[in-house]
Design a protein around this motif. Structure first.
Motif, PDB file in Angstrom:
ATOM      1  N   ASN A  69       0.829  -1.202   0.000  1.00 13.45           N
ATOM      2  CA  ASN A  69       0.000   0.000   0.000  1.00 13.45           C
ATOM      3  C   ASN A  69       0.863   1.252   0.000  1.00 13.45           C
ATOM      4  O   ASN A  69       0.605   2.203  -0.716  1.00 13.45           O
ATOM      5  N   LEU A  70       1.910   1.219   0.829  1.00 19.29           N
ATOM      6  CA  LEU A  70       2.781   2.393   0.914  1.00 19.29           C
ATOM      7  C   LEU A  70       3.488   2.641  -0.408  1.00 19.29           C
ATOM      8  O   LEU A  70       3.625   3.775  -0.845  1.00 19.29           O
ATOM      9  N   ASN A  71       3.929   1.541  -1.076  1.00 25.72           N
ATOM     10  CA  ASN A  71       4.602   1.693  -2.364  1.00 25.72           C
ATOM     11  C   ASN A  71       3.703   2.357  -3.384  1.00 25.72           C
ATOM     12  O   ASN A  71       4.126   3.238  -4.116  1.00 25.72           O
ATOM     13  N   SER A  72       2.427   1.897  -3.443  1.00 30.13           N
ATOM     14  CA  SER A  72       1.554   2.499  -4.450  1.00 30.13           C
ATOM     15  C   SER A  72       1.215   3.939  -4.089  1.00 30.13           C
ATOM     16  O   SER A  72       0.894   4.741  -4.952  1.00 30.13           O
ATOM     17  N   VAL A  73       1.309   4.283  -2.805  1.00 34.72           N
ATOM     18  CA  VAL A  73       1.067   5.672  -2.412  1.00 34.72           C
ATOM     19  C   VAL A  73       2.271   6.541  -2.754  1.00 34.72           C
ATOM     20  O   VAL A  73       2.142   7.647  -3.262  1.00 34.72           O
ATOM     21  N   ARG A  74       3.486   5.999  -2.508  1.00 31.32           N
ATOM     22  CA  ARG A  74       4.701   6.798  -2.741  1.00 31.32           C
ATOM     23  C   ARG A  74       5.124   6.778  -4.205  1.00 31.32           C
ATOM     24  O   ARG A  74       5.740   7.718  -4.688  1.00 31.32           O
ATOM     25  N   LYS A  75       4.855   5.637  -4.898  1.00 33.81           N
ATOM     26  CA  LYS A  75       5.260   5.558  -6.310  1.00 33.81           C
ATOM     27  C   LYS A  75       4.068   5.166  -7.169  1.00 33.81           C
ATOM     28  O   LYS A  75       4.043   4.084  -7.774  1.00 33.81           O
ATOM     29  N   PRO A  76       3.068   6.010  -7.229  1.00 35.67           N
ATOM     30  CA  PRO A  76       1.862   5.635  -7.977  1.00 35.67           C
ATOM     31  C   PRO A  76       2.106   5.651  -9.479  1.00 35.67           C
ATOM     32  O   PRO A  76       2.969   6.382  -9.966  1.00 35.67           O
ATOM     33  N   LYS A  77       1.330   4.816 -10.188  1.00 39.67           N
ATOM     34  CA  LYS A  77       1.449   4.792 -11.649  1.00 39.67           C
ATOM     35  C   LYS A  77       0.304   5.578 -12.289  1.00 39.67           C
ATOM     36  O   LYS A  77       0.369   5.964 -13.441  1.00 39.67           O
ATOM     37  N   ILE A  78      -0.772   5.768 -11.534  1.00 42.99           N
ATOM     38  CA  ILE A  78      -1.930   6.495 -12.074  1.00 42.99           C
ATOM     39  C   ILE A  78      -2.155   7.792 -11.287  1.00 42.99           C
ATOM     40  O   ILE A  78      -2.233   8.871 -11.867  1.00 42.99           O
ATOM     41  N   PHE A  79      -2.247   7.657  -9.970  1.00 38.44           N
ATOM     42  CA  PHE A  79      -2.560   8.805  -9.126  1.00 38.44           C
ATOM     43  C   PHE A  79      -1.578   9.955  -9.355  1.00 38.44           C
ATOM     44  O   PHE A  79      -0.356   9.745  -9.326  1.00 38.44           O
ATOM     45  N   ASN A  80      -2.109  11.139  -9.644  1.00 38.07           N
ATOM     46  CA  ASN A  80      -1.302  12.366  -9.738  1.00 38.07           C
ATOM     47  C   ASN A  80      -0.229  12.296 -10.824  1.00 38.07           C
ATOM     48  O   ASN A  80       0.767  13.007 -10.746  1.00 38.07           O
ATOM     49  N   GLN A  81      -0.409  11.417 -11.825  1.00 34.90           N
ATOM     50  CA  GLN A  81       0.557  11.344 -12.924  1.00 34.90           C
ATOM     51  C   GLN A  81       0.059  12.229 -14.065  1.00 34.90           C
ATOM     52  O   GLN A  81      -1.134  12.237 -14.376  1.00 34.90           O
ATOM     53  N   SER A  82       0.991  12.912 -14.721  1.00 38.16           N
ATOM     54  CA  SER A  82       0.573  13.985 -15.631  1.00 38.16           C
ATOM     55  C   SER A  82      -0.101  13.487 -16.911  1.00 38.16           C
ATOM     56  O   SER A  82      -0.771  14.247 -17.577  1.00 38.16           O
ATOM     57  N   LEU A 140      -5.869   3.695 -25.627  1.00 38.16           N
ATOM     58  CA  LEU A 140      -5.692   2.245 -25.556  1.00 38.16           C
ATOM     59  C   LEU A 140      -5.296   1.884 -24.138  1.00 38.16           C
ATOM     60  O   LEU A 140      -4.684   2.687 -23.426  1.00 38.16           O
ATOM     61  N   LEU A 141      -5.638   0.649 -23.748  1.00 33.74           N
ATOM     62  CA  LEU A 141      -5.221   0.196 -22.429  1.00 33.74           C
ATOM     63  C   LEU A 141      -3.700   0.193 -22.373  1.00 33.74           C
ATOM     64  O   LEU A 141      -3.045  -0.218 -23.333  1.00 33.74           O
ATOM     65  N   VAL A 142      -3.153   0.654 -21.287  1.00 36.46           N
ATOM     66  CA  VAL A 142      -1.704   0.674 -21.152  1.00 36.46           C
ATOM     67  C   VAL A 142      -1.186  -0.759 -21.228  1.00 36.46           C
ATOM     68  O   VAL A 142      -1.732  -1.653 -20.584  1.00 36.46           O
ATOM     69  N   GLN A 194      -6.230   5.064   1.072  1.00 35.02           N
ATOM     70  CA  GLN A 194      -7.225   4.129   0.509  1.00 35.02           C
ATOM     71  C   GLN A 194      -7.701   4.610  -0.862  1.00 35.02           C
ATOM     72  O   GLN A 194      -7.893   3.823  -1.785  1.00 35.02           O
ATOM     73  N   PHE A 195      -7.872   5.927  -0.994  1.00 33.00           N
ATOM     74  CA  PHE A 195      -8.280   6.499  -2.283  1.00 33.00           C
ATOM     75  C   PHE A 195      -7.207   6.216  -3.342  1.00 33.00           C
ATOM     76  O   PHE A 195      -7.507   5.782  -4.461  1.00 33.00           O
ATOM     77  N   ILE A 196      -5.953   6.440  -2.993  1.00 31.14           N
ATOM     78  CA  ILE A 196      -4.863   6.230  -3.962  1.00 31.14           C
ATOM     79  C   ILE A 196      -4.790   4.751  -4.355  1.00 31.14           C
ATOM     80  O   ILE A 196      -4.703   4.408  -5.538  1.00 31.14           O
ATOM     81  N   ASN A 197      -4.872   3.872  -3.366  1.00 32.18           N
ATOM     82  CA  ASN A 197      -4.788   2.434  -3.669  1.00 32.18           C
ATOM     83  C   ASN A 197      -5.954   1.972  -4.538  1.00 32.18           C
ATOM     84  O   ASN A 197      -5.785   1.151  -5.435  1.00 32.18           O
ATOM     85  N   HIS A 198      -7.136   2.508  -4.267  1.00 35.59           N
ATOM     86  CA  HIS A 198      -8.316   2.167  -5.077  1.00 35.59           C
ATOM     87  C   HIS A 198      -8.095   2.600  -6.528  1.00 35.59           C
ATOM     88  O   HIS A 198      -8.361   1.847  -7.468  1.00 35.59           O
ATOM     89  N   LEU A 199      -7.574   3.802  -6.714  1.00 36.53           N
ATOM     90  CA  LEU A 199      -7.342   4.318  -8.072  1.00 36.53           C
ATOM     91  C   LEU A 199      -6.263   3.505  -8.791  1.00 36.53           C
ATOM     92  O   LEU A 199      -6.380   3.211  -9.988  1.00 36.53           O
ATOM     93  N   GLU A 200      -5.246   3.109  -8.055  1.00 36.86           N
ATOM     94  CA  GLU A 200      -4.135   2.361  -8.670  1.00 36.86           C
ATOM     95  C   GLU A 200      -4.574   0.994  -9.192  1.00 36.86           C
ATOM     96  O   GLU A 200      -3.891   0.398 -10.010  1.00 36.86           O
ATOM     97  N   ARG A 201      -5.719   0.490  -8.711  1.00 34.29           N
ATOM     98  CA  ARG A 201      -6.190  -0.830  -9.170  1.00 34.29           C
ATOM     99  C   ARG A 201      -7.075  -0.734 -10.414  1.00 34.29           C
ATOM    100  O   ARG A 201      -7.573  -1.724 -10.909  1.00 34.29           O
ATOM    101  N   GLN A 202      -7.305   0.484 -10.916  1.00 38.01           N
ATOM    102  CA  GLN A 202      -8.188   0.642 -12.079  1.00 38.01           C
ATOM    103  C   GLN A 202      -7.395   0.527 -13.384  1.00 38.01           C
ATOM    104  O   GLN A 202      -6.180   0.469 -13.378  1.00 38.01           O
ATOM    105  N   LYS A 203      -8.152   0.477 -14.516  1.00 39.28           N
ATOM    106  CA  LYS A 203      -7.513   0.231 -15.822  1.00 39.28           C
ATOM    107  C   LYS A 203      -6.928   1.515 -16.389  1.00 39.28           C
ATOM    108  O   LYS A 203      -7.683   2.393 -16.836  1.00 39.28           O
ATOM    109  N   SER A 209      -1.810  10.285 -16.991  1.00 39.12           N
ATOM    110  CA  SER A 209      -2.519   9.047 -16.644  1.00 39.12           C
ATOM    111  C   SER A 209      -3.981   9.291 -16.321  1.00 39.12           C
ATOM    112  O   SER A 209      -4.314  10.241 -15.624  1.00 39.12           O
ATOM    113  N   PHE A 210      -4.803   8.402 -16.826  1.00 37.46           N
ATOM    114  CA  PHE A 210      -6.222   8.429 -16.480  1.00 37.46           C
ATOM    115  C   PHE A 210      -6.737   7.009 -16.644  1.00 37.46           C
ATOM    116  O   PHE A 210      -6.046   6.155 -17.206  1.00 37.46           O
TER     117      PHE A 210
END
Ligand code: FES
Length: 367
Positions: free
Chosen positions: A7-20, A339-341, A322-331, A22-23
């Motif tokens: 959880n901490l990793n996805s919060v500190r190094k997110p692939k979707i959350f707050n990425q310029s 296109l899907l990443v 929890q919000f960040i982790n929820h977002l990180e699990r989306q497509k 990413s959606f």
């Protein structure tokens, strides 16, 4: 606090959350319905993709890729004929499914389709689904299916801050208490509604006196029933409710290039009968606008200069994590192509579509 390394990793190094760039696949606002009259075509750019939206005689909003599949003319320069759109250059005509239904001086049908995207209209807005087929409903108020409601559109806004960071202000309980000077001890409970929606809610007693608290008490008594429901990480429905009164403020946003936000506010409350009921609802919706303006203004300068990095999470930051982790699990989807990443399958499909189109062109040339 009780958290784990993943959880901490996805919060500190997110692939979707707050990425310029990413959606995620989902429903996103396009235009207010009232800004697209019958017979009108508008050009819009959403997540790097150029699109056109038009409204034919049947009043349905249709969304297409912006450029003509014949030679790339902007379809926004075209003309609506009935429910169809005619390209301005060689006058090819496309129906609401994007199918080419007419080419001047060519009798045989041509198997060609302009790319269309699922569109919907709700709450006075036109929405687009950024995938082939909608997998989830439009953002909705929980327990409000089939309910009659009144709504009003607020203002469009833009801010130099990522939509995810802007919207999580609604669950940053430390900030809500301090900045708004609320005499509350808020603990939010989370519930995942589906893969793309998560709700945080609390019922808290309020004490103390201020203009806003007194106004709040007039409608909602002493109990602070508050929830924030997030859809696709970019639309939040902030709700204040009690047995008789409900106010829902929707902040629906889109990511712009450079990590900025374009948004629109909407206000909803349950329908009331009679003239008095209408007047009360008008007042509630107006209060919604006041609250949303205040929420957007309160931290705008702070958010525009913030470099979000939750280095030291406290228990009070649990909802944010929890919000960040929820977002990180989306497509996640790719900017501009949608296109899907890393979707090999999808890339294969696109390659096949391109080959089919090229084959068709070759056949035409050889004929
Ligand atoms: S470019 Fe549109 S019909 Fe030729």
């Amino acid at each position: 606090m009780n958290t784990n390394i993943d959880n901490l990793n996805s919060v500190r190094k997110p692939k979707i959350f707050n990425q310029s760039m990413s959606f995620v696949e989902g429903w996103y606002w396009v235009l207010p319905s009232q800004s697209l009259q019958t017979g009108e075509i508008k050009a819009v750019t959403i997540f790097g993709k150029d699109l056109v939206v038009y409204r034919g005689k049947d009043r349905r909003a249709v969304i297409l890729d912006a450029y003509c599949p014949h030679m790339g003319t902007s379809l926004a320069e075209g003309k609506i004929e009935g429910n169809e759109l005619r390209c301005v250059l060689h006058r090819w005509k496309f129906d609401a499914e994007g199918i080419c239904v007419g080419i001047p001086n060519v009798d045989e049908p041509v198997s060609l389709k302009a790319k269309t995207w699922p569109a919907a209209e709700q709450y006075g807005m036109i929405w687009v689904w950024t995938g082939e087929t909608p997998q989830q409903p439009l953002p909705f108020v929980l327990d409000w299916e089939n309910q009659d409601f009144d709504f009003s559109l607020g203002s469009q806004f833009s801010i130099d801050c990522h939509p995810n960071v802007l919207l999580l202000q609604g669950i940053d309980t430390q900030q809500i208490n301090l900045v708004n000077k609320l005499p509350l001890k808020m603990v939010l409970e989370k519930q995942e509604l589906n893969q793309n929606a998560i709700i945080f809610s609390t019922i808290t007693n309020i004490n103390g006196k201020s203009f806003w608290l007194n106004l709040y008490r007039r409608f909602f008594n002493n109990s602070f029933n508050y929830s924030v429901c997030y859809w696709y990480g970019t639309t939040s429905i902030v709700s204040f409710t009690n047995d008789s009164t409900q106010l829902h403020i929707i902040f629906t946003t889109r990511l712009l290039p450079g990590g900025k936000t374009a948004g629109q506010t909407l206000f909803m409350c349950k329908k009331r009968q009679g003239i008095l009921g209408k007047l009360i609802n008008k007042l509630i919706l107006k209060i919604g606008k006041k609250i949303s303006d205040r929420l957007l203004k309160t931290n705008d300068k702070i958010l525009e200069t913030m470099q979000f990095d939750l280095k030291t999470p406290l228990k009070a930051d649990l909802s944010i994590m929890q919000f960040i982790n929820h977002l990180e699990r989306q497509k996640p989807l790719t900017w501009e192509s949608w296109l899907l990443v890393r979707s090999r399958e999808r890339e294969e499909e696109v390659r096949e579509e391109r080959e089919k189109r090229e084959k068709w062109r070759d056949e035409l040339v050889n004929d």
